[in-house]
Scaffold this active site. Sequence first.
Site, PDB file in Angstrom:
ATOM      1  N   ARG A  34      -1.628  -5.793  -8.397  1.00  0.00           N
ATOM      2  CA  ARG A  34      -0.511  -6.697  -8.122  1.00  0.00           C
ATOM      3  C   ARG A  34      -0.392  -7.690  -9.263  1.00  0.00           C
ATOM      4  NH1 ARG A  34      -3.090  -7.594  -2.329  1.00  0.00           N
ATOM      5  NH2 ARG A  34      -4.841  -7.198  -3.713  1.00  0.00           N
ATOM      6  N   HIS A  65       0.843  -1.209   0.000  1.00  0.00           N
ATOM      7  CA  HIS A  65       0.000   0.000   0.000  1.00  0.00           C
ATOM      8  C   HIS A  65       0.876   1.257   0.000  1.00  0.00           C
ATOM      9  CE1 HIS A  65      -3.077  -2.658   2.246  1.00  0.00           C
ATOM     10  NE2 HIS A  65      -3.669  -2.344   1.117  1.00  0.00           N
ATOM     11  N   SER A 106      -2.839  -7.793   2.680  1.00  0.00           N
ATOM     12  CA  SER A 106      -3.127  -7.718   4.109  1.00  0.00           C
ATOM     13  C   SER A 106      -3.527  -9.103   4.634  1.00  0.00           C
ATOM     14  CB  SER A 106      -4.278  -6.741   4.369  1.00  0.00           C
ATOM     15  OG  SER A 106      -3.944  -5.464   3.902  1.00  0.00           O
ATOM     16  N   LYS A 139     -17.556  -6.902   5.770  1.00  0.00           N
ATOM     17  CA  LYS A 139     -16.180  -7.422   5.827  1.00  0.00           C
ATOM     18  C   LYS A 139     -15.732  -7.615   7.270  1.00  0.00           C
ATOM     19  CE  LYS A 139     -14.225  -5.841   1.495  1.00  0.00           C
ATOM     20  NZ  LYS A 139     -13.091  -5.184   0.850  1.00  0.00           N
TER      21      LYS A 139
HETATM   22  P1  ADP Z   1      -9.892  -3.431  -0.634  1.00  0.00           P
HETATM   23  O1  ADP Z   1     -10.670  -4.173   0.404  1.00  0.00           O
HETATM   24  O2  ADP Z   1     -10.550  -2.162  -1.079  1.00  0.00           O
HETATM   25  O3  ADP Z   1      -9.410  -4.258  -1.792  1.00  0.00           O
HETATM   26  P2  ADP Z   1      -7.128  -3.371   0.280  1.00  0.00           P
HETATM   27  O4  ADP Z   1      -6.574  -2.663   1.458  1.00  0.00           O
HETATM   28  O5  ADP Z   1      -6.998  -4.849   0.235  1.00  0.00           O
HETATM   29  O6  ADP Z   1      -8.635  -2.885   0.179  1.00  0.00           O
HETATM   30  O7  ADP Z   1      -6.477  -2.787  -1.038  1.00  0.00           O
HETATM   31  C1  ADP Z   1      -6.590  -1.428  -1.399  1.00  0.00           C
HETATM   32  C2  ADP Z   1      -5.945  -1.236  -2.750  1.00  0.00           C
HETATM   33  O8  ADP Z   1      -4.550  -1.437  -2.631  1.00  0.00           O
HETATM   34  C3  ADP Z   1      -6.436  -2.218  -3.819  1.00  0.00           C
HETATM   35  O9  ADP Z   1      -6.474  -1.556  -5.065  1.00  0.00           O
HETATM   36  C4  ADP Z   1      -5.382  -3.275  -3.821  1.00  0.00           C
HETATM   37  O10 ADP Z   1      -5.295  -3.911  -5.075  1.00  0.00           O
HETATM   38  C5  ADP Z   1      -4.145  -2.441  -3.516  1.00  0.00           C
HETATM   39  N1  ADP Z   1      -3.096  -3.253  -2.915  1.00  0.00           N
HETATM   40  C6  ADP Z   1      -3.148  -4.045  -1.827  1.00  0.00           C
HETATM   41  N2  ADP Z   1      -1.954  -4.633  -1.594  1.00  0.00           N
HETATM   42  C7  ADP Z   1      -1.138  -4.204  -2.581  1.00  0.00           C
HETATM   43  C8  ADP Z   1       0.210  -4.469  -2.936  1.00  0.00           C
HETATM   44  N3  ADP Z   1       0.970  -5.328  -2.271  1.00  0.00           N
HETATM   45  N4  ADP Z   1       0.686  -3.843  -4.017  1.00  0.00           N
HETATM   46  C9  ADP Z   1      -0.093  -2.996  -4.731  1.00  0.00           C
HETATM   47  N5  ADP Z   1      -1.348  -2.716  -4.474  1.00  0.00           N
HETATM   48  C10 ADP Z   1      -1.880  -3.312  -3.403  1.00  0.00           C
END
Ligand code: ADP
Length: 178
Positions: free
Chosen positions: A101, A23, A139, A47
Site C-alpha cells: 500500500r 485484498h 483490516s 495475533k
Molecule cells: P498479514 O498479517 O500477513 O500482514 P494482512 O491480511 O494484513 O495479513 O495482509 C495480507 C497482505 O495483503 C499483505 O501483503 C498486505 O500488505 C496486503 N494488503 C492488505 N491490505 C491491502 C490493501 N488495502 N491493498 C493492498 N494490499 C493490501
Amino acid sequence: MANISKYKTAVYPGSFDPVTYGHLDVLKRSLSIFDKVVVAVACNKKKPYLFKQSMRIDLIDRILKEDEEIDNNRVEVIALKGLLVKYVESINAKVIIRGLRAVSDFEYELQLAITNRTLNSDIETIFMMTAEKYSFLSSTIVKEISRLGGDVSSMVPKVIASELAKIYSKGENDETLM
Ligand code: ADP
C-alpha cells in the site's frame, strides 16, 4: 534464482481478518498474471484475530463465489499451517504474492520476503500495488471504524460489514477514533 515466468501458481498469504476490497484487488491483479492463486489464510497464535481462521476462510469463500470478476476455478482458499515456504514447496509453487500500500508497508514486507528467500532461495516474493483508492485501507482500520459504528461499505463486501456489525453491536463503547 527462480524463473518465475514458467510458474503458473502463486500463493497469496495473509491474515485476512477480515478480507477487504484491498485484498480482493490484489487477488484480481494476481489472477491476471497467474493461472491459479492460492489464498493462504494464516493463524498465528500471537495475533489477536477478531475472526477465527475457519470463519475467515468461510467468508472469503462466500465472497469469491459472489464476485463475478473472479473465476472461482482459478482460486483456492486454504488454512495455512506452519511455515509458509514449506507450504509453497509442498504444492510445487515458486511465487508468493504480497500487497503493497504505502511506504510504511515496505520495511516489514522486505524483512518477510528476505526471510522467506533465506529459507528457500527458489521462491520469489512478488509485490502487487493496490488500486489507489484502497491504498490506505487495512483490516485494522475497517475493524476500528466498524467498532465505532461507522460505515465500512466502501471498504469491505456486504457480508463482512454485516458480520462486523453483528460483533460490535453486542458491546457498547465510548472510545474514539480520530
Ligand atoms: P498479514 O498479517 O500477513 O500482514 P494482512 O491480511 O494484513 O495479513 O495482509 C495480507 C497482505 O495483503 C499483505 O501483503 C498486505 O500488505 C496486503 N494488503 C492488505 N491490505 C491491502 C490493501 N488495502 N491493498 C493492498 N494490499 C493490501
